[in-house]
Design a protein around this motif. Structure first.
Motif, PDB file in Angstrom:
ATOM      1  N   ARG A  66     -54.855 -37.339  -9.092  1.00 24.05           N
ATOM      2  CA  ARG A  66     -55.721 -38.112  -8.205  1.00 24.05           C
ATOM      3  C   ARG A  66     -56.433 -39.195  -9.001  1.00 24.05           C
ATOM      4  O   ARG A  66     -56.936 -38.956 -10.095  1.00 24.05           O
ATOM      5  N   ASP A  67     -56.483 -40.411  -8.440  1.00 21.12           N
ATOM      6  CA  ASP A  67     -57.201 -41.531  -9.043  1.00 21.12           C
ATOM      7  C   ASP A  67     -58.101 -42.134  -7.967  1.00 21.12           C
ATOM      8  O   ASP A  67     -57.656 -42.927  -7.146  1.00 21.12           O
ATOM      9  N   LYS A  68     -59.366 -41.700  -7.958  1.00 21.03           N
ATOM     10  CA  LYS A  68     -60.340 -42.129  -6.949  1.00 21.03           C
ATOM     11  C   LYS A  68     -59.824 -41.785  -5.548  1.00 21.03           C
ATOM     12  O   LYS A  68     -59.700 -40.632  -5.213  1.00 21.03           O
ATOM     13  N   ASN A  69     -59.498 -42.785  -4.737  1.00 16.40           N
ATOM     14  CA  ASN A  69     -59.063 -42.544  -3.362  1.00 16.40           C
ATOM     15  C   ASN A  69     -57.545 -42.500  -3.213  1.00 16.40           C
ATOM     16  O   ASN A  69     -57.035 -42.528  -2.087  1.00 16.40           O
ATOM     17  N   ASP A  70     -56.840 -42.444  -4.315  1.00 16.75           N
ATOM     18  CA  ASP A  70     -55.379 -42.471  -4.287  1.00 16.75           C
ATOM     19  C   ASP A  70     -54.790 -41.249  -4.960  1.00 16.75           C
ATOM     20  O   ASP A  70     -55.423 -40.597  -5.794  1.00 16.75           O
ATOM     21  N   LEU A  71     -53.545 -40.970  -4.596  1.00 17.58           N
ATOM     22  CA  LEU A  71     -52.742 -39.979  -5.299  1.00 17.58           C
ATOM     23  C   LEU A  71     -51.694 -40.719  -6.112  1.00 17.58           C
ATOM     24  O   LEU A  71     -51.089 -41.672  -5.622  1.00 17.58           O
ATOM     25  N   GLN A  72     -51.486 -40.283  -7.339  1.00 21.95           N
ATOM     26  CA  GLN A  72     -50.509 -40.944  -8.207  1.00 21.95           C
ATOM     27  C   GLN A  72     -49.468 -39.945  -8.687  1.00 21.95           C
ATOM     28  O   GLN A  72     -49.806 -38.907  -9.247  1.00 21.95           O
ATOM     29  N   LEU A  73     -48.222 -40.301  -8.443  1.00 21.13           N
ATOM     30  CA  LEU A  73     -47.095 -39.520  -8.955  1.00 21.13           C
ATOM     31  C   LEU A  73     -46.423 -40.320 -10.052  1.00 21.13           C
ATOM     32  O   LEU A  73     -45.949 -41.430  -9.814  1.00 21.13           O
ATOM     33  N   GLN A  74     -46.381 -39.745 -11.247  1.00 20.77           N
ATOM     34  CA  GLN A  74     -45.671 -40.379 -12.359  1.00 20.77           C
ATOM     35  C   GLN A  74     -44.382 -39.620 -12.624  1.00 20.77           C
ATOM     36  O   GLN A  74     -44.379 -38.389 -12.737  1.00 20.77           O
ATOM     37  N   ILE A  75     -43.291 -40.366 -12.712  1.00 19.07           N
ATOM     38  CA  ILE A  75     -41.976 -39.808 -13.042  1.00 19.07           C
ATOM     39  C   ILE A  75     -41.592 -40.374 -14.403  1.00 19.07           C
ATOM     40  O   ILE A  75     -41.338 -41.568 -14.543  1.00 19.07           O
ATOM     41  N   ILE A  76     -41.570 -39.509 -15.397  1.00 19.13           N
ATOM     42  CA  ILE A  76     -41.443 -39.928 -16.797  1.00 19.13           C
ATOM     43  C   ILE A  76     -40.166 -39.343 -17.387  1.00 19.13           C
ATOM     44  O   ILE A  76     -39.926 -38.130 -17.293  1.00 19.13           O
ATOM     45  N   ASP A  77     -39.350 -40.197 -17.987  1.00 19.89           N
ATOM     46  CA  ASP A  77     -38.155 -39.684 -18.664  1.00 19.89           C
ATOM     47  C   ASP A  77     -38.127 -40.160 -20.111  1.00 19.89           C
ATOM     48  O   ASP A  77     -38.796 -41.127 -20.473  1.00 19.89           O
ATOM     49  N   ASN A  78     -37.370 -39.445 -20.926  1.00 25.16           N
ATOM     50  CA  ASN A  78     -37.213 -39.817 -22.333  1.00 25.16           C
ATOM     51  C   ASN A  78     -35.823 -40.390 -22.579  1.00 25.16           C
ATOM     52  O   ASN A  78     -35.204 -40.164 -23.604  1.00 25.16           O
ATOM     53  N   GLY A  79     -35.343 -41.151 -21.579  1.00 23.27           N
ATOM     54  CA  GLY A  79     -34.022 -41.762 -21.652  1.00 23.27           C
ATOM     55  C   GLY A  79     -33.996 -43.012 -22.509  1.00 23.27           C
ATOM     56  O   GLY A  79     -34.903 -43.256 -23.316  1.00 23.27           O
ATOM     57  N   PRO A  80     -32.973 -43.848 -22.341  1.00 18.80           N
ATOM     58  CA  PRO A  80     -32.791 -45.014 -23.209  1.00 18.80           C
ATOM     59  C   PRO A  80     -33.771 -46.149 -22.960  1.00 18.80           C
ATOM     60  O   PRO A  80     -33.866 -47.064 -23.771  1.00 18.80           O
ATOM     61  N   GLY A  81     -34.503 -46.108 -21.856  1.00 23.88           N
ATOM     62  CA  GLY A  81     -35.424 -47.198 -21.551  1.00 23.88           C
ATOM     63  C   GLY A  81     -34.722 -48.360 -20.867  1.00 23.88           C
ATOM     64  O   GLY A  81     -33.492 -48.409 -20.772  1.00 23.88           O
ATOM     65  N   ILE A  82     -35.524 -49.305 -20.364  1.00 19.95           N
ATOM     66  CA  ILE A  82     -35.009 -50.441 -19.610  1.00 19.95           C
ATOM     67  C   ILE A  82     -35.433 -51.735 -20.302  1.00 19.95           C
ATOM     68  O   ILE A  82     -36.617 -51.924 -20.592  1.00 19.95           O
ATOM     69  N   PRO A  83     -34.510 -52.649 -20.576  1.00 22.49           N
ATOM     70  CA  PRO A  83     -34.871 -53.915 -21.224  1.00 22.49           C
ATOM     71  C   PRO A  83     -35.846 -54.728 -20.374  1.00 22.49           C
ATOM     72  O   PRO A  83     -35.845 -54.651 -19.137  1.00 22.49           O
ATOM     73  N   ASP A  84     -36.686 -55.522 -21.027  1.00 26.20           N
ATOM     74  CA  ASP A  84     -37.690 -56.327 -20.327  1.00 26.20           C
ATOM     75  C   ASP A  84     -37.069 -57.242 -19.287  1.00 26.20           C
ATOM     76  O   ASP A  84     -37.628 -57.450 -18.207  1.00 26.20           O
ATOM     77  N   GLU A  85     -35.906 -57.801 -19.590  1.00 28.30           N
ATOM     78  CA  GLU A  85     -35.294 -58.756 -18.666  1.00 28.30           C
ATOM     79  C   GLU A  85     -34.805 -58.088 -17.387  1.00 28.30           C
ATOM     80  O   GLU A  85     -34.546 -58.764 -16.382  1.00 28.30           O
ATOM     81  N   THR A  86     -34.683 -56.769 -17.403  1.00 34.34           N
ATOM     82  CA  THR A  86     -34.227 -56.039 -16.215  1.00 34.34           C
ATOM     83  C   THR A  86     -35.394 -55.525 -15.375  1.00 34.34           C
ATOM     84  O   THR A  86     -35.261 -55.364 -14.160  1.00 34.34           O
ATOM     85  N   LEU A  87     -36.537 -55.281 -16.008  1.00 36.03           N
ATOM     86  CA  LEU A  87     -37.670 -54.683 -15.299  1.00 36.03           C
ATOM     87  C   LEU A  87     -38.098 -55.498 -14.089  1.00 36.03           C
ATOM     88  O   LEU A  87     -38.433 -54.951 -13.041  1.00 36.03           O
ATOM     89  N   GLY A  88     -38.090 -56.828 -14.218  1.00 37.50           N
ATOM     90  CA  GLY A  88     -38.587 -57.689 -13.151  1.00 37.50           C
ATOM     91  C   GLY A  88     -37.750 -57.649 -11.886  1.00 37.50           C
ATOM     92  O   GLY A  88     -38.234 -58.005 -10.805  1.00 37.50           O
ATOM     93  N   THR A  89     -36.508 -57.239 -12.001  1.00 35.73           N
ATOM     94  CA  THR A  89     -35.610 -57.225 -10.829  1.00 35.73           C
ATOM     95  C   THR A  89     -35.234 -55.808 -10.398  1.00 35.73           C
ATOM     96  O   THR A  89     -34.410 -55.640  -9.510  1.00 35.73           O
ATOM     97  N   LEU A  90     -35.868 -54.809 -10.991  1.00 39.60           N
ATOM     98  CA  LEU A  90     -35.443 -53.431 -10.798  1.00 39.60           C
ATOM     99  C   LEU A  90     -35.514 -52.980  -9.339  1.00 39.60           C
ATOM    100  O   LEU A  90     -34.671 -52.202  -8.880  1.00 39.60           O
ATOM    101  N   PHE A  91     -36.496 -53.484  -8.596  1.00 42.42           N
ATOM    102  CA  PHE A  91     -36.688 -53.033  -7.218  1.00 42.42           C
ATOM    103  C   PHE A  91     -36.126 -54.026  -6.203  1.00 42.42           C
ATOM    104  O   PHE A  91     -36.395 -53.899  -5.002  1.00 42.42           O
ATOM    105  N   GLN A  92     -35.350 -54.972  -6.664  1.00 47.92           N
ATOM    106  CA  GLN A  92     -34.711 -55.903  -5.738  1.00 47.92           C
ATOM    107  C   GLN A  92     -33.432 -55.293  -5.170  1.00 47.92           C
ATOM    108  O   GLN A  92     -32.827 -54.409  -5.765  1.00 47.92           O
ATOM    109  N   ARG A  93     -33.023 -55.810  -4.012  1.00 44.56           N
ATOM    110  CA  ARG A  93     -31.774 -55.328  -3.417  1.00 44.56           C
ATOM    111  C   ARG A  93     -30.591 -55.628  -4.330  1.00 44.56           C
ATOM    112  O   ARG A  93     -30.515 -56.695  -4.932  1.00 44.56           O
ATOM    113  N   PHE A  94     -29.693 -54.679  -4.449  1.00 43.46           N
ATOM    114  CA  PHE A  94     -28.457 -54.783  -5.223  1.00 43.46           C
ATOM    115  C   PHE A  94     -28.711 -54.968  -6.720  1.00 43.46           C
ATOM    116  O   PHE A  94     -27.839 -55.422  -7.450  1.00 43.46           O
TER     117      PHE A  94
END
Length: 201
Positions: free
Chosen positions: A126-154
């Protein structure tokens, strides 16, 4: 097609024909995979045009996420998934089936884009008036150039990805429709953290 293959599978099981049974099981898996991809395309189109209906009710995220974790454990053997929560009951208002879908999309994405033996941790707090779910993995990670488009279609996090690149887009649209937010942070070689924030009640 799926019903026909299931019928064939029952018949071959009765006849104890392992070779045919194995082929039918693989065919069933492919049919199921195609069905999931079609469902994702339909959902993505509906979100784009604001045509997704939601059934908002009071939801306890603790048991809901527990069920998602149980489902995700079947995705890939050798993956360790741990779930912790700061309170026994953590309530929000939303569409339970859609929030399950969003959480499972993010969790399976973490599993499928990691090597064997990866550990994924889910932490609900819980963070004040919100609930926060963190999903954490120890995988290879994501390059910076990919992060900005990660939630875009396709958008596909890797050239080796087998999906359509719609799972995280759909997850984001579901979370936003619930008045929440979804963010990602990652370090190549260390792992990735996805944070889903939802209003608490």
């Amino acid at each position: 097609m799926q019903c026909y293959l299931q019928l064939v599978l029952r018949e071959t099981s009765a006849q104890n024909d392992a070779t045919i049974r194995n082929r039918v099981e693989r065919s069933l898996a492919q049919v199921s995979r195609i069905s999931q991809l079609v469902d994702q395309m339909i959902d993505a189109s509906r979100f784009q045009f604001g045509q997704i209906p939601f059934d908002f009710q009071e939801i306890d995220l603790v048991p809901m996420i527990g069920e998602v974790v149980d489902t995700a454990r079947q995705v890939r053997s050798g993956t360790t998934i741990a779930f912790t929560h700061s309170e026994e009951s953590m309530m929000t208002r939303g569409d339970e089936s859609r929030l399950e879908q969003a959480t499972l999309n993010v969790l399976t994405n973490a599993i499928l884009h990691s090597q064997d033996g990866v550990r994924v941790e889910l932490s609900l707090g819980r963070d004040k008036n919100d609930l926060q779910l963190q999903i954490i993995d120890n995988g290879p990670g994501i390059p910076d150039e990919t992060l900005g488009t990660l939630f875009q279609r396709f958008s596909r996090g890797s050239a080796l990805s087998s999906g359509l690149g719609l799972g995280l887009y759909i997850a984001r649209e579901i979370v936003i429709a619930h008045g929440g937010s979804i963010d990602v942070g990652s370090t190549v070689g260390t792992g990735t953290t996805v944070t889903i924030t939802l209003p608490a009640i």
